[in-house]
Design an enzyme around this catalytic site. Structure first.
Site, mmCIF file in Angstrom:
data_model
loop_
_atom_site.group_PDB
_atom_site.id
_atom_site.type_symbol
_atom_site.label_atom_id
_atom_site.label_comp_id
_atom_site.label_asym_id
_atom_site.label_seq_id
_atom_site.Cartn_x
_atom_site.Cartn_y
_atom_site.Cartn_z
ATOM 1 N N ARG A 274 -27.959 142.609 69.640
ATOM 2 C CA ARG A 274 -27.160 143.395 68.706
ATOM 3 C C ARG A 274 -26.327 142.559 67.749
ATOM 4 O O ARG A 274 -26.124 142.951 66.595
ATOM 5 C CB ARG A 274 -26.259 144.351 69.496
ATOM 6 N N SER A 371 -24.317 148.899 80.313
ATOM 7 C CA SER A 371 -22.956 149.361 80.570
ATOM 8 C C SER A 371 -22.911 150.524 81.558
ATOM 9 O O SER A 371 -22.026 150.574 82.412
ATOM 10 C CB SER A 371 -22.272 149.760 79.258
#
Length: 539
Positions: A274, A371
């Site tokens: 990312r 996450s």
């Protein structure tokens, strides 16, 4: 002030908070405090899925290596091993308890692909509504030994003789209360709302990190804020998230000229880590281009991504031309309150879990969809630790942070507090996707003018409304982030310094450097920066 004494106080309302509370309630009474409603959190907004090596051609070792590579080998390897090893078993337990993930026509779990993963291993629910469905399922199964208190904000962590003993709260009417407990768990999420463009709920300001620091807990790796490459853009504003799963299914980025600019930047192109994709988009925007996510190769987009479709419809973005306008936005915070894999902080009886915590599992850049798995795994390790021992041995030297508590603070020249928009603008401009020393020093000087507010926090916060108390803690955390960003004079993962010599080198050259470190056994020897140096030996 009223006094109540549960066994465990949990602060937050997302997956980490609810999972920790549920696991802990098997043996203890738990009370949860959330500053807004129980649905106002990042977990409800999570479009992406749960990354987990459950397919027979996959393995925890491959997931482990992908996590380390995405994290630029800044990770705590023990935490990564716990995440990837324990994850499959705990995820399957949740499925057996009734949580339903998407399946194909044969009834087999559908596994998606996302950036920097070497295998299809992402489980989704409701297409792009995994967080919402997980939260609704978890709320429906929450133990009756868990009490949830909404619209009550923790404004202070109470300590006695260097040990956490409870919290002070303020409700929407300005009333203050104290609650005592054997253990306090901070599960408040990250700090995305420090920036104007963010996928985070507006309440995620990082206030708990500042509170923890003021109480004496160590913070770590504050320079690492991950920016998601694809936030839906409307009239120059970021208005919602467009999941990485869309690129995982074949969508690609292009500029106003129709150029696929990721082709020459990284071997994984649009599915690069990312930080790489966000910087590429940043430079396109800096050059006056607009950036779009081209979805022409995806069939049944509306059915596969209902939440994103609804978001586009809400803001008048037509999907007929197969191009979705996007910009990067603050997404996930790798830094946070320094913890062990059991959630222990350097302040006895204060614990942290989820995005608020930093046990090193994500390194310098979180691997996509790790996450939600993090919440599942480390909520369990924390709850097990709480149940096994409510009296923690002192494993480190602890020095409570000295705070200004006298009236001298009012004799200092106090500049007016800024509003949230001003703070967000300054952070994006000087501590955003691309940083340099000159900009960071400018930011440090600006933030430094508000130092008297947090130095005199005890006296000042007793006289201010909740909104201004939150502003003070935002400024304080921004100042600590700026110091950390100045201290790391390199580009690594989500922290990118344009004035660092390697910043202009290619990804391939940086990968060679990481490989050399790995061959020398230096992979886990990279420096972690701590907001309190006396706690660096805690882990």
């Amino acid at each position: 002030m009223s006094t109540q004494k549960p066994d465990v106080i949990v602060v937050g309302s997302g997956l980490s908070a609810l999972l920790t509370a549920n696991y802990s309630s098997e043996q203890m009474n738990v009370i949860i405090f959330t500053k807004s409603s129980k649905s106002d959190n990042n977990s409800f907004l999570a479009q992406g899925g749960v990354a987990c090596a459950i397919e027979h051609t996959d393995s925890w070792q491959l997931h482990y290596e992908d996590t380390l590579m995405a994290g630029c080998y800044h990770n705590n390897e023990k935490a990564v091993e716990a995440l990837t090893k324990l994850g499959p078993e705990l995820l399957l337990e949740i499925i057996q308890q009734g949580m339903e993930f998407d399946k194909d026509k044969q009834g087999i779990l559908s596994l998606g692909m996302e950036g920097a993963h070497s295998k299809r291993r992402i489980l989704h629910a409701g297409g792009d509504q995994t967080g919402k469905i997980l939260m609704e399922w978890l709320q429906s199964t929450l133990s009756d030994k868990v009490t949830i208190v909404e619209h009550e904000t923790v404004i202070k962590i109470l300590t006695e003789k260097g040990v956490c003993v409870g919290v002070q709260t303020m409700n929407n009417l300005g009333q203050r209360k104290e609650y005592r407990a054997k253990s306090v768990v901070l599960a408040t999420g990250g700090a995305g709302a420090l920036y104007p463009y963010t996928s985070n709920n507006a309440s995620i300001t990082g206030m708990a990190l500042s509170l923890a620091y003021m109480a004496g807990a160590a913070l770590a790796d504050l320079e690492f804020m991950q920016f998601h490459p694809t936030m839906l853009s409307k009239d120059g504003k970021a208005v919602g998230l467009v999941s990485e799963a869309v690129r995982g299914e074949g969508a690609f980025l292009e500029n106003s000229k129709g150029e696929r600019f990721m082709d020459g930047i990284h071997p994984l192109k649009d599915l690069a880590p990312r930080d790489v994709v966000s910087r590429a988009i940043f430079y396109e925007l800096e050059n006056g281009e607009h950036v779009f996510l081209n979805i022409e190769t995806l069939t049944n987009f509306e059915q596969r991504f209902p939440a994103i479709t609804a978001l586009c419809q809400k803001y008048g973005i037509s999907l007929k031309n197969k191009r979705i306008p996007v910009v990067p936005g603050a997404h996930f915070y790798m830094g946070g309150i320094q913890t062990t894999i059991n959630g222990e902080t350097s302040l006895p009886q204060l614990f942290a879990v989820g995005e608020a915590a930093c046990n090193g599992v994500h390194g310098a850049n979180r691997l996509a969809s790790n996450s939600l798995l993090e919440t599942i795994v480390f909520s369990k390790t924390l709850a097990d630790h709480l149940q096994s021992s409510q009296s923690s041995e002192k494993k480190w030297q602890h020095t409570p942070k000295v705070k200004g508590e006298n009236n001298d603070i009012w004799h200092k020249r106090m500049v007016p507090l800024p509003n949230k928009s001003e703070i967000q603008h300054m952070m994006m401009q000087y501590a955003g996707i691309v940083r340099n020393e000159e900009g960071l020093l400018t930011l440090k000087r600006w933030l430094g003018t508000f130092t008297p507010y947090w130095e005199g926090v005890e006296l000042i916060c007793s006289k201010l409304p909740l909104e201004q108390i939150e502003i003070i803690h935002m400024l304080h955390l921004c100042y600590l982030i700026t110091l950390a960003a100045l201290e790391r004079e390199e580009s690594r993962g989500a922290h990118y310094r344009s004035d660092y010599p390697l910043a202009k080198e290619s990804w391939k050259q940086q990968r060679i450097i990481h490989q050399v470190q790995e061959d020398r056994g230096e992979r886990n020897g990279v420096e972690h920066h701590y907001a309190r140096r006396d706690a660096a030996s805690f882990l």
